[in-house]
Design an enzyme around this catalytic site. Structure first.
Site, PDB file in Angstrom:
ATOM      1  N   VAL A  25      -7.561-101.433   0.989  1.00 39.23           N
ATOM      2  CA  VAL A  25      -6.238-101.582   0.375  1.00 39.23           C
ATOM      3  C   VAL A  25      -5.297-102.125   1.439  1.00 39.23           C
ATOM      4  O   VAL A  25      -5.171-101.554   2.530  1.00 39.23           O
ATOM      5  CB  VAL A  25      -5.719-100.230  -0.171  1.00 39.23           C
TER       6      VAL A  25
ATOM      7  N   ALA B 182      -2.731-100.932   6.142  1.00 40.94           N
ATOM      8  CA  ALA B 182      -3.929-101.070   5.308  1.00 40.94           C
ATOM      9  C   ALA B 182      -4.826 -99.864   5.551  1.00 40.94           C
ATOM     10  O   ALA B 182      -4.575 -99.084   6.475  1.00 40.94           O
ATOM     11  CB  ALA B 182      -4.689-102.344   5.665  1.00 40.94           C
ATOM     12  N   LYS B 183      -5.808 -99.694   4.731  1.00 37.98           N
ATOM     13  CA  LYS B 183      -6.822 -98.657   4.953  1.00 37.98           C
ATOM     14  C   LYS B 183      -8.044 -99.039   4.152  1.00 37.98           C
ATOM     15  O   LYS B 183      -7.943 -99.777   3.161  1.00 37.98           O
ATOM     16  CB  LYS B 183      -6.301 -97.295   4.463  1.00 37.98           C
ATOM     17  N   GLY B 184      -9.190 -98.542   4.560  1.00 37.63           N
ATOM     18  CA  GLY B 184     -10.400 -98.861   3.807  1.00 37.63           C
ATOM     19  C   GLY B 184     -11.483 -97.856   4.091  1.00 37.63           C
ATOM     20  O   GLY B 184     -11.286 -96.919   4.860  1.00 37.63           O
TER      21      GLY B 184
END
Ligand code: NAD
Length: 424
Positions: free
Chosen positions: A71, A116-118
């Site tokens: 994201v 962001a992150k994932g």
């Protein structure tokens, strides 16, 4: 193994709800209308990919299909930046909230990154090293079009490591040329920054000492309990011990230990390095995670996963100061109850900001191809953290709000300013 960290009355996606509550207070302080709120809350891009992998199960080869997500929340102030999490409970809603948190954190640290992150919904402990490498490289292939040195730069988080970053770097470089700046938190031999590994914990300890000072507690001799003994928890405990604090209890997913005269944190670290967890560590008496959270102490540091302090167990918290080393470890219900009882919470958006600040320093070194020393990195880190902390404290005094609201207000105002300057 201890019970799951979240309380039964809260959903897996409580992070999103918590984030919304915390932001709401900052939005109100800033007097933002609905259109601006929506603009700030929406993700720029959300991706979910399928990653098939042949794995060994009960002596047989079978194909398992994993889900990977990324994201990208906001990049008004710089490229998207945020960790990758390998954990069975990774799901889009939680990742979305954590991506947002990265946007606010980068802004609060005043570094030119967005958020962001994932992650991949997988238990890395169930895979062989070879399987994990293949899974990581396939994930990288699928994310390659949307990541990049000036686009989105992943980093380690729960369940990932410098080795995982090295695999991403290798896979990305196959089609883009030698690109160490594509990830941060790499091994030092591959362009990782000296000091990055311990930077988040170093920063948590530095800010814990500052927060203690504000409560007339001397960090030397302060009694501290740390939940989570991975990268962040372990380095926080080690640095606090160096500063003279008494680390009376530590724990991980397999349980914990308590020693009233202070745990030998270096010995505990060596045990984890050798055995993979605190299980079997003899430097104290056994304690459960639930017991650790309710110990009478000066500072409680949740450094494991989100939701560890929730409405179920909040009444048991007996520390006067809670420092959120993990992301979103205190749910909004528990946060309100702690505030009511006069327990101060140093919020994640401020407390663990050392991680993204040090990542920025690594990225800068990679772009300039000029490595710094560990002391240079940690020195600059402390300068950044001191500035962020003092600015938040000043705003808190000015507004008469809690630390979290002041931190969010500052961060949101900076992001909104960048969005408006750039135009929609
Ligand atoms: P890690 O995987 O290295 O360590 C996680 C620790 O939590 C381990 O000791 C694990 O055993 C423990 N744990 C897991 N489940 C638990 C449970 N149910 N009960 C008790 N303990 C449990 O991860 P990390 O990098 O140390 O990250 C910890 C937290 O800090 C996460 O919230 C992460 O998002 C946040 N964070 C990490 C960084 C970083 O630089 N690594 C930066 C900012 C924030």
């Amino acid at each position: 193994m201890d019970a799951p960290i979240r309380s039964t009355d809260e959903t897996l996606c409580h992070c999103q709800e918590d984030q919304a509550h915390f932001l709401e207070r900052a939005f109100e302080q800033l007097g933002l209308d609905d259109s601006r709120r929506r603009l700030l809350l929406h993700s720029f891009r959300e991706i979910s990919v399928q990653i098939p992998l042949e794995v060994q199960r009960n002596g047989q080869r079978e194909v398992e299909t994993f889900t990977g997500v990324r994201v990208q929340h906001n990049h008004a102030r710089g490229p998207f930046k945020g960790g990758l999490r390998f954990h069975p409970l990774v799901e889009q809603g939680e990742v979305r909230a954590l991506a947002q948190l990265m946007t606010w954190k980068s802004a609060l640290a005043d570094i030119p990154f967005g958020g962001a992150k994932g992650g991949i919904a997988v238990d890395p402990r169930q895979l062989s090293t070879g399987e994990l490498e293949t899974l990581t490289k396939r994930f990288t292939q699928k994310m390659a079009p949307v990541i990049g040195v000036h686009r989105d730069i992943p980093a380690p988080d729960v369940g990932t490591s410098p080795q995982v970053m090295a695999w991403i770097f290798e896979e990305y470089s196959k089609t883009n040329g030698h690109t160490p700046a594509i990830v941060t938190g790499k091994p030092v031999e591959l362009g990782g920054a000296e000091g990055r590994l311990e930077a988040t914990g170093h920063g948590v300890a530095f800010l814990t000492a500052r927060a203690c000072l504000g409560r007339d507690i001397d960090i030397a001799g302060a009694r501290v309990a740390v939940q989570g003994f991975g990268n962040v928890g372990m380095h926080t405990a080690r640095r606090l011990a160096e500063l003279g604090a008494l680390v009376i209890a530590v724990s991980d997913v397999d349980g914990g230990v308590i020693c009233e005269s202070g745990i030998d944190v270096l010995e505990a670290s060596a045990h984890v390095a050798e055995c993979g967890s605190l299980a079997g560590f003899r430097g104290g008496d056994p304690i459960t995670n639930a017991e650790l959270l309710s110990l009478p102490c000066d500072v409680l540091i949740p450094a494991a996963l989100d939701g560890s302090i929730n409405c179920d167990n909040e009444p048991g918290v007996r520390a006067g100061l809670v420092v959120e080393a993990a992301n979103m470890p205190v749910t909004h219900g528990a946060d309100a109850a702690l505030k009511e009882r006069g327990v101060e919470v140093v919020p994640d958006v401020l407390a663990n900001v050392g991680g993204v600040a040090a990542s920025y320093f690594e990225w800068v070194q990679n772009l300039q191809q000029l490595p710094w020393s560990r002391d240079a990195l940690l020195g600059r880190l402390e300068e950044h953290l001191a500035r962020a902390f003092d600015t938040v404290i000043a705003l808190r005094e000015h507004r008469g709000v809690d630390l979290r609201t002041a931190a969010y207000e500052l961060a949101v105002a900076r992001v909104l300013r960048a969005v408006e300057l750039r135009g929609f």
